[in-house]
Write a protein that holds these residues in place. Structure first.
Motif, PDB file in Angstrom:
ATOM      1  N   LEU A 245      14.436  40.933  55.372  1.00 54.61           N
ATOM      2  CA  LEU A 245      13.670  41.301  54.181  1.00 54.61           C
ATOM      3  C   LEU A 245      13.535  40.120  53.227  1.00 54.61           C
ATOM      4  CD1 LEU A 245      15.311  44.789  53.440  1.00 54.61           C
ATOM      5  CD2 LEU A 245      13.090  44.366  54.514  1.00 54.61           C
ATOM      6  N   ASP A 246      13.675  38.916  53.729  1.00 51.63           N
ATOM      7  CA  ASP A 246      13.565  37.727  52.875  1.00 51.63           C
ATOM      8  C   ASP A 246      12.217  37.728  52.152  1.00 51.63           C
ATOM      9  OD1 ASP A 246      15.948  37.035  53.968  1.00 51.63           O
ATOM     10  OD2 ASP A 246      15.173  35.426  55.230  1.00 51.63           O
ATOM     11  N   ALA A 268      17.410  35.740  47.867  1.00 54.79           N
ATOM     12  CA  ALA A 268      17.219  35.788  46.417  1.00 54.79           C
ATOM     13  C   ALA A 268      15.791  36.145  46.037  1.00 54.79           C
ATOM     14  CB  ALA A 268      17.609  34.447  45.793  1.00 54.79           C
ATOM     15  N   ALA A 269      14.844  35.970  46.944  1.00 53.86           N
ATOM     16  CA  ALA A 269      13.446  36.261  46.639  1.00 53.86           C
ATOM     17  C   ALA A 269      13.062  37.703  46.954  1.00 53.86           C
ATOM     18  CB  ALA A 269      12.536  35.312  47.418  1.00 53.86           C
ATOM     19  N   THR A 270      13.952  38.460  47.561  1.00 53.89           N
ATOM     20  CA  THR A 270      13.674  39.861  47.856  1.00 53.89           C
ATOM     21  C   THR A 270      13.635  40.644  46.543  1.00 53.89           C
ATOM     22  OG1 THR A 270      14.886  39.634  49.939  1.00 53.89           O
ATOM     23  CG2 THR A 270      14.391  41.869  49.194  1.00 53.89           C
ATOM     24  N   TRP A 282      24.224  39.046  51.217  1.00 59.57           N
ATOM     25  CA  TRP A 282      22.958  38.320  51.210  1.00 59.57           C
ATOM     26  C   TRP A 282      23.184  36.947  50.566  1.00 59.57           C
ATOM     27  CZ3 TRP A 282      18.254  41.836  49.570  1.00 59.57           C
ATOM     28  CH2 TRP A 282      18.126  42.890  50.491  1.00 59.57           C
ATOM     29  N   PRO A 283      22.515  35.909  51.050  1.00 62.63           N
ATOM     30  CA  PRO A 283      22.687  34.578  50.433  1.00 62.63           C
ATOM     31  C   PRO A 283      22.161  34.576  49.006  1.00 62.63           C
ATOM     32  CG  PRO A 283      20.871  34.560  52.004  1.00 62.63           C
ATOM     33  CD  PRO A 283      21.574  35.872  52.191  1.00 62.63           C
ATOM     34  N   ALA A 284      22.786  33.759  48.174  1.00 65.58           N
ATOM     35  CA  ALA A 284      22.384  33.682  46.760  1.00 65.58           C
ATOM     36  C   ALA A 284      21.088  32.927  46.580  1.00 65.58           C
ATOM     37  CB  ALA A 284      23.492  33.020  45.945  1.00 65.58           C
TER      38      ALA A 284
END
Length: 287
Positions: A245-246, A268-270, A282-284
């Motif tokens: 879901l990026d 972070a853009a999701t 999830w990555p920051a």
């Protein structure tokens, strides 16, 4: 599809009681369900037996390390507040350890209560889709009646709750949710994509316009949904395990559960809807 404004649904009624409060529960989710050693669980556990990591104070001994210890399935489980309802209300604070005579009945009641609370959660999500005074006042009245009826069932004594026909309740509620969904998704435009129950495992849908799509019950395991527009899409029961879901826009996605996000991958853009949290794994940054 013609560009249409996509507004967020209005806030629904308070639903704090439909959120898990583990501190008020006797770890029923760590005892009642059975699970088999797999990619989601490191061990096999029969139903009704406490997990080997359950401590004496009803807390998980590896709660902060569940994923790294092979218990990913635990991180995506949601009881919708049924645990504290059964522990503190239905059984009046008597836990299954100090009152072992109640254990069997408590373990029978919990999955029924969990399913009823799940239905209540969906109804709280559907109610704002049919605002008071709108042309869909009948739909709202039907949703309110269903909410009141199921709430009454959750307040019964242990024997009454255990006897509830959950399938019958689902059959009564589901058409109401479908009606509410159709009303909300109509704002996305006249040509809506229907992927109900579709097998889209591993599908490459990166950047797709899925506004207003029906993804009810769709299998989206490992699907590439990066940068996908999912505003007003209905994801009731959709399997999003390991879906990417990026950068996806989920700001007004309908019936999106926290457990679905926890099972998926994002960055972070999701864009998330109000009330849902960005999963800790999830990555920051951007991926």
């Amino acid at each position: 599809m013609t560009e249409q404004p996509v507004a967020a649904p209005a806030a629904g009624p308070p639903a704090q009681e439909l959120r898990a409060d583990c501190a008020s529960c006797f770890a029923l989710c760590c005892v009642v369900p059975a699970f088999t050693a797999s990619t989601d669980f490191a061990i096999t556990k029969p139903a009704g037996r406490p997990c080997l990591h359950l401590a004496g104070d009803f807390r998980c001994g590896i709660h902060t390390r569940l994923r790294e210890r092979g218990f990913r399935g635990c991180t995506v489980y949601d009881c919708f507040g049924a645990g504290q309802q059964v522990s503190q209300v239905t059984f009046g604070g008597h836990d299954w350890r100090s009152a072992p005579a109640t254990a069997r009945q408590m373990f029978t009641v919990f999955p029924v209560m969990r399913d009823l609370h799940e239905l209540l959660w969906y109804l709280t999500q559907a109610l704002p889709l049919a605002p008071t005074g709108s042309a869909h006042a009948r739909l709202r009245a039907d949703l309110e009646r269903a909410f009141a009826a199921i709430t009454a069932l959750t307040r019964g004594d242990p024997a009454d709750v255990a006897a509830v026909d959950v399938d019958a309740q689902r059959q009564a509620v589901n058409p109401l949710l479908v009606r509410a969904s159709a009303h909300a998704r109509a704002a996305a435009g006249p040509r809506l994509i229907d992927h109900r129950g579709a097998d889209l495992a591993g599908a490459r849908l990166r950047g797709a316009d899925l506004r207003g799509a029906s993804l009810r019950g769709a299998l989206l395991i490992g699907a590439d949904l990066a940068a996908t527009d999912l505003r007003l899409a209905d994801v009731t029961g959709a399997d999003l395990r390991d879906a990417c879901l990026d950068g996806a826009d989920l700001s007004t996605t309908l019936f999106l559960r926290q457990s679905q996000l926890d099972a998926a991958r994002g960055d972070a853009a999701t864009v998330l809807p109000p009330g849902l949290a960005r999963p800790a794994h999830w990555p920051a940054g951007l991926t």
